[in-house]
Write a protein that holds these residues in place. Structure first.
Motif, PDB file in Angstrom:
ATOM      1  N   SER A 157     -14.323  -0.594  -0.772  1.00 18.75           N
ATOM      2  CA  SER A 157     -15.118   0.401  -0.046  1.00 18.75           C
ATOM      3  C   SER A 157     -15.904   1.274  -1.021  1.00 18.75           C
ATOM      4  N   ASP A 164      -9.795   2.061   7.969  1.00 18.83           N
ATOM      5  CA  ASP A 164      -8.701   1.202   7.516  1.00 18.83           C
ATOM      6  C   ASP A 164      -9.226  -0.001   6.727  1.00 18.83           C
ATOM      7  N   THR A 165     -10.110   0.274   5.776  1.00 19.63           N
ATOM      8  CA  THR A 165     -10.643  -0.768   4.894  1.00 19.63           C
ATOM      9  C   THR A 165     -10.047  -0.591   3.499  1.00 19.63           C
ATOM     10  N   PRO A 166     -10.054  -1.629   2.659  1.00 22.84           N
ATOM     11  CA  PRO A 166      -9.517  -1.505   1.293  1.00 22.84           C
ATOM     12  C   PRO A 166     -10.294  -0.452   0.507  1.00 22.84           C
ATOM     13  N   ALA A 167      -9.573   0.394  -0.217  1.00 25.54           N
ATOM     14  CA  ALA A 167     -10.209   1.524  -0.897  1.00 25.54           C
ATOM     15  C   ALA A 167     -11.161   1.079  -2.007  1.00 25.54           C
ATOM     16  N   SER A 227     -12.497   4.307   3.840  1.00 28.08           N
ATOM     17  CA  SER A 227     -11.228   3.564   3.825  1.00 28.08           C
ATOM     18  C   SER A 227     -10.205   4.209   4.742  1.00 28.08           C
TER      19      SER A 227
END
Length: 263
Positions: free
Chosen positions: A241, A235-238, A231
């Motif tokens: 992920s 820069d992905t949703p935690a 994440s």
């Protein structure tokens, strides 16, 4: 970077609770039951806002109420259990969403409730989760033997003198507490996945209940750490992920299980 450490600690505290409880969900084949309680959490948020109740308490009370209602309806055998769970899961989620839209003068991050926002965890949340984890693990350690006996056979557990109905209720309450704690971290739609996937991944490598609960906890902690790393770097949703990382571990565990059976 302290915010990242706070998120990691919060995820690991959740793993300490979700590993053992998720194992019981897998053993008792209660995946859809957990899903129903998770969906009811959003209705708990709405009721908490409407009645001006602390949100975690409202979520727990709502989840316990739904659990008791489900247990009562299942005993009456009016409709099949899977149909009943599907009906309640989607009804409570829809009721929460509709009622939430009617709450005036309150700005709500709906995506945060649905998918979680682990990176927004603060020290107050950490303290609350630490106390919740300590309470859940303490209660679970006291009822472990009886709950395990009831999981194998409720009839035999009753013969052995275990209070099966009370144990079932305590398990539901513990599950409600974990759902309340997990809602801010991974969201309503992903809570059950974080409970089930690590336990399912641990099953092929376990030779006993305690070992499976421990391995499930370790897998969950690994998934939290790797999911947060992904994440942060991509820069992905935690929350998603972490769940996706858990799913990847599950796939690897099944591949290793297949190879071991062929050897």
């Amino acid at each position: 970077m302290m915010w990242l450490l706070d998120a990691l600690l919060a995820g690991w505290l959740l793993s300490l609770m979700s590993g053992p409880l998720g194992s019981f969900i897998v053993w008792r084949r209660m995946a859809y039951f957990g899903d129903t309680l998770a969906h009811s959490a959003l209705l708990g948020v709405t009721l908490g806002l409407l009645l001006d109740i602390q949100l975690n308490l409202a979520i727990i009370l709502c989840a316990v109420f739904i659990a008791l209602m489900l247990a009562s309806l299942q005993r009456q055998h009016l409709i099949p259990s899977d149909t009943l769970l599907g009906l309640m899961a989607h009804t409570t989620l829809a009721a929460g969403l509709v009622t939430l839209s009617l709450v005036d003068n309150v700005r709500i991050d709906l995506n945060g409730y649905l998918f979680g926002d682990l990176l927004a965890v603060d020290r107050q949340d950490l303290m609350a989760m630490a106390m919740g984890a300590a309470a859940v693990l303490f209660v679970l350690s006291r009822i472990w033997r009886g709950l395990l006996a009831a999981t194998v056979s409720e009839e035999l557990a009753q013969v052995e003198g275990y209070p099966v109905a009370r144990l079932r209720l305590l398990f539901m309450v513990l599950l409600a507490v974990v759902i309340a704690g997990a809602m801010k971290l991974v969201g309503v739609l992903l809570i059950t996945a974080l409970l089930i996937i690590p336990a399912a991944a641990a099953r092929p490598f376990s030779q006993g209940p305690k070992q499976m609960a421990l391995i499930a906890t370790l897998i969950s902690m690994f998934a939290v750490a790797l999911g947060l790393w992904l994440s942060y770097h991509f820069d992905t949703p935690a929350g998603p992920s972490i769940v996706l990382t858990s799913a990847m571990v599950f796939v690897v565990s099944q591949l290793l299980k297949g190879r071991a059976q062929q050897a």
